[in-house]
Motif scaffolding. Structure first.
Motif, PDB file in Angstrom:
ATOM      1  N   MET A   1       0.851  -1.177   0.000  1.00 14.28           N
ATOM      2  CA  MET A   1       0.000   0.000   0.000  1.00 14.28           C
ATOM      3  C   MET A   1       0.897   1.240   0.000  1.00 14.28           C
ATOM      4  O   MET A   1       1.851   1.324   0.767  1.00 14.28           O
ATOM      5  CB  MET A   1      -0.908  -0.019   1.235  1.00 14.28           C
ATOM      6  N   SER A   2       0.567   2.192  -0.839  1.00 13.32           N
ATOM      7  CA  SER A   2       1.355   3.417  -0.900  1.00 13.32           C
ATOM      8  C   SER A   2       1.117   4.276   0.345  1.00 13.32           C
ATOM      9  O   SER A   2       0.129   4.088   1.065  1.00 13.32           O
ATOM     10  CB  SER A   2       0.995   4.220  -2.147  1.00 13.32           C
ATOM     11  N   GLU A   3       2.007   5.224   0.567  1.00 13.74           N
ATOM     12  CA  GLU A   3       1.847   6.125   1.707  1.00 13.74           C
ATOM     13  C   GLU A   3       0.567   6.950   1.585  1.00 13.74           C
ATOM     14  O   GLU A   3      -0.163   7.133   2.568  1.00 13.74           O
ATOM     15  CB  GLU A   3       3.070   7.037   1.820  1.00 13.74           C
ATOM     16  N   ILE A   4       0.281   7.432   0.385  1.00 18.84           N
ATOM     17  CA  ILE A   4      -0.943   8.213   0.185  1.00 18.84           C
ATOM     18  C   ILE A   4      -2.166   7.343   0.451  1.00 18.84           C
ATOM     19  O   ILE A   4      -3.099   7.773   1.139  1.00 18.84           O
ATOM     20  CB  ILE A   4      -0.978   8.827  -1.231  1.00 18.84           C
ATOM     21  N   ALA A   5      -2.167   6.124  -0.039  1.00 10.72           N
ATOM     22  CA  ALA A   5      -3.299   5.216   0.193  1.00 10.72           C
ATOM     23  C   ALA A   5      -3.445   4.901   1.677  1.00 10.72           C
ATOM     24  O   ALA A   5      -4.563   4.783   2.187  1.00 10.72           O
ATOM     25  CB  ALA A   5      -3.123   3.935  -0.614  1.00 10.72           C
ATOM     26  N   SER A   6      -2.342   4.801   2.382  1.00 17.41           N
ATOM     27  CA  SER A   6      -2.387   4.548   3.825  1.00 17.41           C
ATOM     28  C   SER A   6      -3.020   5.724   4.560  1.00 17.41           C
ATOM     29  O   SER A   6      -3.870   5.530   5.441  1.00 17.41           O
ATOM     30  CB  SER A   6      -0.969   4.282   4.342  1.00 17.41           C
ATOM     31  N   PHE A   7      -2.626   6.931   4.206  1.00 18.05           N
ATOM     32  CA  PHE A   7      -3.249   8.124   4.805  1.00 18.05           C
ATOM     33  C   PHE A   7      -4.738   8.185   4.469  1.00 18.05           C
ATOM     34  O   PHE A   7      -5.563   8.504   5.325  1.00 18.05           O
ATOM     35  CB  PHE A   7      -2.562   9.403   4.338  1.00 18.05           C
ATOM     36  N   GLN A   8      -5.079   7.886   3.224  1.00 20.26           N
ATOM     37  CA  GLN A   8      -6.481   7.929   2.810  1.00 20.26           C
ATOM     38  C   GLN A   8      -7.299   6.938   3.627  1.00 20.26           C
ATOM     39  O   GLN A   8      -8.384   7.277   4.116  1.00 20.26           O
ATOM     40  CB  GLN A   8      -6.601   7.603   1.325  1.00 20.26           C
ATOM     41  N   ARG A   9      -6.805   5.731   3.788  1.00 20.57           N
ATOM     42  CA  ARG A   9      -7.518   4.714   4.561  1.00 20.57           C
ATOM     43  C   ARG A   9      -7.770   5.201   5.975  1.00 20.57           C
ATOM     44  O   ARG A   9      -8.883   5.133   6.490  1.00 20.57           O
ATOM     45  CB  ARG A   9      -6.716   3.408   4.585  1.00 20.57           C
ATOM     46  N   ARG A  10      -6.727   5.747   6.599  1.00 23.97           N
ATOM     47  CA  ARG A  10      -6.871   6.197   7.989  1.00 23.97           C
ATOM     48  C   ARG A  10      -7.784   7.419   8.107  1.00 23.97           C
ATOM     49  O   ARG A  10      -8.595   7.511   9.024  1.00 23.97           O
ATOM     50  CB  ARG A  10      -5.497   6.493   8.583  1.00 23.97           C
ATOM     51  N   LEU A  11      -7.664   8.357   7.181  1.00 28.28           N
ATOM     52  CA  LEU A  11      -8.544   9.530   7.188  1.00 28.28           C
ATOM     53  C   LEU A  11     -10.003   9.095   7.046  1.00 28.28           C
ATOM     54  O   LEU A  11     -10.866   9.553   7.802  1.00 28.28           O
ATOM     55  CB  LEU A  11      -8.169  10.491   6.064  1.00 28.28           C
ATOM     56  N   PHE A  12     -10.272   8.196   6.122  1.00 31.54           N
ATOM     57  CA  PHE A  12     -11.639   7.721   5.937  1.00 31.54           C
ATOM     58  C   PHE A  12     -12.145   6.952   7.153  1.00 31.54           C
ATOM     59  O   PHE A  12     -13.327   7.047   7.484  1.00 31.54           O
ATOM     60  CB  PHE A  12     -11.758   6.879   4.669  1.00 31.54           C
ATOM     61  N   GLU A  13     -11.282   6.201   7.813  1.00 34.86           N
ATOM     62  CA  GLU A  13     -11.703   5.514   9.045  1.00 34.86           C
ATOM     63  C   GLU A  13     -12.193   6.521  10.082  1.00 34.86           C
ATOM     64  O   GLU A  13     -13.213   6.298  10.742  1.00 34.86           O
ATOM     65  CB  GLU A  13     -10.549   4.709   9.643  1.00 34.86           C
TER      66      GLU A  13
ATOM     67  N   LEU B   1      -2.732  12.188  -7.182  1.00 33.59           N
ATOM     68  CA  LEU B   1      -1.489  12.810  -6.716  1.00 33.59           C
ATOM     69  C   LEU B   1      -0.264  11.972  -7.032  1.00 33.59           C
ATOM     70  O   LEU B   1      -0.267  10.751  -6.867  1.00 33.59           O
ATOM     71  CB  LEU B   1      -1.533  13.038  -5.206  1.00 33.59           C
ATOM     72  N   ASP B   2       0.785  12.648  -7.430  1.00 32.54           N
ATOM     73  CA  ASP B   2       2.102  12.035  -7.569  1.00 32.54           C
ATOM     74  C   ASP B   2       2.686  11.925  -6.157  1.00 32.54           C
ATOM     75  O   ASP B   2       2.671  12.912  -5.410  1.00 32.54           O
ATOM     76  CB  ASP B   2       2.975  12.946  -8.432  1.00 32.54           C
ATOM     77  N   PRO B   3       3.184  10.759  -5.758  1.00 34.46           N
ATOM     78  CA  PRO B   3       3.739  10.614  -4.409  1.00 34.46           C
ATOM     79  C   PRO B   3       4.833  11.630  -4.070  1.00 34.46           C
ATOM     80  O   PRO B   3       5.039  11.947  -2.902  1.00 34.46           O
ATOM     81  CB  PRO B   3       4.292   9.188  -4.394  1.00 34.46           C
ATOM     82  N   ALA B   4       5.492  12.182  -5.065  1.00 37.02           N
ATOM     83  CA  ALA B   4       6.536  13.183  -4.807  1.00 37.02           C
ATOM     84  C   ALA B   4       5.971  14.424  -4.132  1.00 37.02           C
ATOM     85  O   ALA B   4       6.710  15.158  -3.457  1.00 37.02           O
ATOM     86  CB  ALA B   4       7.231  13.562  -6.114  1.00 37.02           C
ATOM     87  N   ILE B   5       4.685  14.634  -4.271  1.00 31.67           N
ATOM     88  CA  ILE B   5       4.051  15.821  -3.678  1.00 31.67           C
ATOM     89  C   ILE B   5       4.136  15.803  -2.151  1.00 31.67           C
ATOM     90  O   ILE B   5       4.052  16.845  -1.507  1.00 31.67           O
ATOM     91  CB  ILE B   5       2.592  15.950  -4.144  1.00 31.67           C
ATOM     92  N   LEU B   6       4.315  14.622  -1.584  1.00 30.90           N
ATOM     93  CA  LEU B   6       4.391  14.519  -0.121  1.00 30.90           C
ATOM     94  C   LEU B   6       5.564  15.304   0.447  1.00 30.90           C
ATOM     95  O   LEU B   6       5.515  15.745   1.597  1.00 30.90           O
ATOM     96  CB  LEU B   6       4.469  13.054   0.311  1.00 30.90           C
ATOM     97  N   ASP B   7       6.601  15.484  -0.348  1.00 30.25           N
ATOM     98  CA  ASP B   7       7.787  16.220   0.110  1.00 30.25           C
ATOM     99  C   ASP B   7       7.869  17.632  -0.466  1.00 30.25           C
ATOM    100  O   ASP B   7       8.831  18.348  -0.204  1.00 30.25           O
ATOM    101  CB  ASP B   7       9.055  15.436  -0.257  1.00 30.25           C
ATOM    102  N   GLU B   8       6.858  18.022  -1.228  1.00 33.27           N
ATOM    103  CA  GLU B   8       6.861  19.345  -1.852  1.00 33.27           C
ATOM    104  C   GLU B   8       6.142  20.360  -0.968  1.00 33.27           C
ATOM    105  O   GLU B   8       5.236  20.028  -0.222  1.00 33.27           O
ATOM    106  CB  GLU B   8       6.167  19.294  -3.213  1.00 33.27           C
TER     107      GLU B   8
END
Length: 160
Positions: free
Chosen positions: A1-13, A102-109
């Motif tokens: 699971m990608s980092e963005i998908a992990s955040f999405q899962r937790r946010l939705f929970e 989102l491009d995962p690179a955005i996490l550090d931008e």
């Protein structure tokens, strides 16, 4: 699971926890405000959490337009929870779409806004923590509103 998908899962929970509190509540329970300075109703907490999540993720992170009226989030009153549940379904879809693009690179931008300088990951952390904070409040408000209703029923004089 990608980092963005992990955040999405937790946010939705966390947001799902809030929306679950709206179910099977009367309009009076949804609008009840405890007698404490600065307290809000369950309906206001849910409305605000949904609006904030959309703003944090869709506007601040994904840089898409979001029409938000924060004051209106707290002023909402009346009716059952159906309107908020429907609003959440639409916001959930919008957040999912925004995160999916989102491009995962955005996490550090840098994703700075008028609220300050943040990187993309900060917005996901903030959105998730904010939703979790309000999920706990929503569960407490639900439980207090139900307990108050039971207490009132217990002390009400019998019908004559």
């Amino acid at each position: 699971m990608s980092e963005i998908a992990s955040f999405q899962r937790r946010l939705f929970e966390e947001l799902d926890r809030i929306v679950a509190c709206l179910k099977d509540m009367s309009p009076e329970q949804l609008d009840w405000v405890p007698p404490a300075e600065g307290a809000n109703s369950l309906r206001a907490i849910a409305s605000h959490a949904i609006g904030a999540a959309e703003a944090h993720v869709v506007a601040c992170l994904a840089k898409q337009d979001v029409a938000r009226d924060r004051a209106a989030e707290f002023a909402v009153r009346g009716g059952d929870g159906t309107g908020l549940i429907e609003r959440y379904a639409a916001v959930r879809e919008r957040i999912g779409s925004a995160l999916g693009e989102l491009d995962p690179a955005i996490l550090d931008e840098d994703r700075s806004t008028s609220w300050g300088a943040f990187i993309g990951r900060d917005w996901l952390i903030h959105a998730t923590c904010h939703a979790a904070e309000h999920a706990g409040q929503a569960e407490l408000m639900r439980d207090m509103a139900k307990a108050l209703e039971r207490h009132v029923a217990d002390v009400a004089p019998p019908d004559r």
